[in-house]
Design an enzyme around this catalytic site. Structure first.
Site, PDB file in Angstrom:
ATOM      1  N   ASN A   1      21.415  37.822  41.661  1.00  0.00           N
ATOM      2  CA  ASN A   1      22.600  36.998  41.897  1.00  0.00           C
ATOM      3  C   ASN A   1      22.790  36.602  43.353  1.00  0.00           C
ATOM      4  O   ASN A   1      23.613  35.743  43.645  1.00  0.00           O
ATOM      5  CB  ASN A   1      23.855  37.723  41.386  1.00  0.00           C
ATOM      6  CG  ASN A   1      23.954  39.138  41.884  1.00  0.00           C
ATOM      7  OD1 ASN A   1      23.039  39.931  41.708  1.00  0.00           O
ATOM      8  ND2 ASN A   1      25.056  39.476  42.517  1.00  0.00           N
TER       9      ASN A   1
ATOM     10  N   GLN B   1      22.815  36.060  35.331  1.00  0.00           N
ATOM     11  CA  GLN B   1      22.635  34.811  36.091  1.00  0.00           C
ATOM     12  C   GLN B   1      21.697  33.821  35.392  1.00  0.00           C
ATOM     13  O   GLN B   1      21.454  32.732  35.922  1.00  0.00           O
ATOM     14  CB  GLN B   1      22.091  35.132  37.491  1.00  0.00           C
ATOM     15  CG  GLN B   1      23.084  35.859  38.387  1.00  0.00           C
ATOM     16  CD  GLN B   1      24.255  34.984  38.821  1.00  0.00           C
ATOM     17  OE1 GLN B   1      24.159  33.747  38.828  1.00  0.00           O
ATOM     18  NE2 GLN B   1      25.369  35.600  39.185  1.00  0.00           N
TER      19      GLN B   1
ATOM     20  N   GLY C   1      30.318  35.578  30.068  1.00  0.00           N
ATOM     21  CA  GLY C   1      30.730  34.213  29.731  1.00  0.00           C
ATOM     22  C   GLY C   1      31.021  33.309  30.920  1.00  0.00           C
ATOM     23  O   GLY C   1      30.682  32.128  30.912  1.00  0.00           O
TER      24      GLY C   1
ATOM     25  N   THR D   1      40.284  45.587  19.472  1.00  0.00           N
ATOM     26  CA  THR D   1      40.446  44.275  18.851  1.00  0.00           C
ATOM     27  C   THR D   1      39.698  43.226  19.662  1.00  0.00           C
ATOM     28  O   THR D   1      39.800  43.184  20.884  1.00  0.00           O
ATOM     29  CB  THR D   1      41.951  43.920  18.745  1.00  0.00           C
ATOM     30  OG1 THR D   1      42.575  44.936  17.955  1.00  0.00           O
ATOM     31  CG2 THR D   1      42.166  42.562  18.094  1.00  0.00           C
TER      32      THR D   1
ATOM     33  N   CYS E   1      31.349  39.628  44.581  1.00  0.00           N
ATOM     34  CA  CYS E   1      31.946  40.961  44.616  1.00  0.00           C
ATOM     35  C   CYS E   1      31.957  41.509  46.033  1.00  0.00           C
ATOM     36  O   CYS E   1      32.745  42.354  46.374  1.00  0.00           O
ATOM     37  CB  CYS E   1      31.172  41.925  43.728  1.00  0.00           C
ATOM     38  SG  CYS E   1      30.616  41.147  42.240  1.00  0.00           S
TER      39      CYS E   1
HETATM   40  N1  PLP Z   1      25.450  41.211  36.830  1.00  0.00           N
HETATM   41  C1  PLP Z   1      25.200  40.167  37.637  1.00  0.00           C
HETATM   42  C2  PLP Z   1      23.786  39.832  37.987  1.00  0.00           C
HETATM   43  C3  PLP Z   1      26.256  39.387  38.135  1.00  0.00           C
HETATM   44  O1  PLP Z   1      25.998  38.355  38.932  1.00  0.00           O
HETATM   45  C4  PLP Z   1      27.593  39.740  37.771  1.00  0.00           C
HETATM   46  C5  PLP Z   1      28.742  38.991  38.322  1.00  0.00           C
HETATM   47  O2  PLP Z   1      28.782  38.665  39.485  1.00  0.00           O
HETATM   48  C6  PLP Z   1      27.790  40.836  36.916  1.00  0.00           C
HETATM   49  C7  PLP Z   1      26.697  41.544  36.469  1.00  0.00           C
HETATM   50  C8  PLP Z   1      29.163  41.250  36.496  1.00  0.00           C
HETATM   51  O3  PLP Z   1      29.685  40.361  35.535  1.00  0.00           O
HETATM   52  P1  PLP Z   1      31.257  40.243  35.268  1.00  0.00           P
HETATM   53  O4  PLP Z   1      31.827  39.459  36.404  1.00  0.00           O
HETATM   54  O5  PLP Z   1      31.369  39.517  33.970  1.00  0.00           O
HETATM   55  O6  PLP Z   1      31.794  41.622  35.166  1.00  0.00           O
END
Ligand code: PLP
Length: 390
Positions: free
Chosen positions: A156, A184, A205, A242, A330
């Protein structure tokens, strides 16, 4: 193009829901509100929509619908994959060792840290200078007690694609299941679990023009797997709670579009990304492009700009109407060095600003040309070389 117009180049962080997705999911927030577990007509309509969404996802993954578990997103899918397989292996006395890579998303890295605290042994294998995990490195890490290999399909931050089919073949020859974080990949790479040879695969999603807070974990039929959330019997007893039906309908709609448009959109993005790379390389001295030169996501361009302050760059680009990030979403607000760049061997102290530009299906050539016009001049001003740059 005015500064007030935002050029969005952070599609790896998240994407807007496409209009067709919103149109498909809205009825399940209102009119079709029935709980899919009920027995009356309202619920049966919800159950039918859930079943149809599962079949649509399975068609893209080339798997059986019963192998699709809907989750709350990529993070949950990654955690569920690691914990679900690790718990089953421990219960069966079949192994205590997990192989991951050093460039995984924190959803894998931190889940592995927690399993380590619970007594599992974790091997975090390194990557080569392009950010790629080699099959040889995976082979060298396997042990008689390895119960899972988890390597992401595409990174990512730098966008490097890993040779998952070759990695899976090596692990399978030793009877070890393989998970891939494919969050990704939709719209860029095939998600055919047979061709990839994986036993578990995570999706989210909001990375492919679907809603946030909904994801998928594919789990191959027959794989020993212990659910990590207790409650009702939803998702065939593998994920209680749910169902987020509107989100699931939206995800399935988005995934179907992403897969249908994949050849056309990925070719267009690759051309725009190359145009951006060439334009910036020509105009910015010392610019470094990170990631694999060939095996990279079509819309990802990751740069290092020596002599440039990263924070000043991002805030300045924002002020100029360009939305992008340094690394992953993140860690956008964090000043810590990116674990991905560190694993690649990039000296994050001396390599200056990192910049991740990720293009999406609505990115235009005009937007790319605007960035090529604005970024080099701004970089020169941050370096104090604007006069020289003209
Ligand atoms: N894995 C990868 C490679 C990602 O880029 C991300 C999100 O940035 C995630 C996992 C986490 O996904 P989510 O934002 O749906 O928790």
């Amino acid at each position: 193009m005015t500064a007030a117009t935002t050029i969005y180049l952070d599609h790896a962080a998240t994407t807007p829901c496409r209009p067709e997705v919103i149109a498909a999911l809205v009825p399940y927030l209102g009119e079709h509100f029935g709980n899919p577990s009920g027995i009356y007509g309202l619920s049966r309509a919800s159950r039918a929509a859930l079943d149809a969404a599962r079949a649509d996802v399975a068609a893209v993954l080339h798997c059986h619908p019963s192998e699709v578990i809907f989750t709350s997103g990529g993070t949950e899918s990654d955690n569920l994959a690691l914990r679900g397989v690790a718990t089953a292996a421990r219960r069966a006395g079949r192994g205590n060792h997990i192989v991951i890579s050093a460039i995984e998303h924190h959803a894998i890295l931190h889940a592995a840290d927690e399993l380590e605290a619970q007594g599992f042994a974790i091997t975090r294998i390194g990557v080569d200078g392009t950010g790629q995990v080699t099959p040889e490195a995976v082979a060298a890490a396997l042990r008689p007690d390895t119960c899972l290999v988890s390597i992401m399909l595409a990174n990512n931050e730098v966008g490097t694609i890993n040779p998952i089919a070759a990695i899976a073949a090596i692990a399978h020859a030793r009877g070890i299941p393989v998970h891939t974080d494919a969050v990704q990949a939709p719209g860029a790479l095939s998600l055919d679990v047979e061709a990839l040879g994986v036993d578990l695969l995570s999706l989210s999603g909001h990375k492919f023009y679907g809603p946030k807070g909904v994801g998928v974990l594919y789990v191959r039929q027959g794989l020993a797997f212990v659910p990590q959330q207790q409650g009702g019997g939803q998702e065939a007893g593998r994920r209680a709670g749910t169902e987020n039906l509107a989100g699931i309908v939206g995800l399935a709609t988005a995934l179907t579009f992403a897969e249908a448009e994949r050849p056309e959109v990925s070719a267009r993005l690759a051309a725009l990304r190359d145009r951006l790379a060439q334009g910036l390389v020509a105009a910015i001295p010392d610019l470094i492009i990170n990631g694999h030169p060939v095996d990279h996501l079509p819309g990802t361009l990751h740069l290092n700009l020596p002599g440039v302050d990263g924070e000043a760059l991002l805030y300045g680009l924002d002020a100029r109407g360009i939305a992008c990030s340094a690394a992953s979403a993140c860690s956008a607000g964090s000043t810590a060095a990116s674990h991905v760049l560190t694993a690649i061997g990039i000296d994050t102290i001396n390599s200056g600003a990192s910049l991740r530009l990720t293009l999406g299906r609505t990115t235009t050539a005009d937007e790319i040309d605007h960035v090529i016009a604005v970024l080099p001049r701004f970089v020169a001003s941050l370096r104090g070389t604007l006069a020289l740059a003209g």
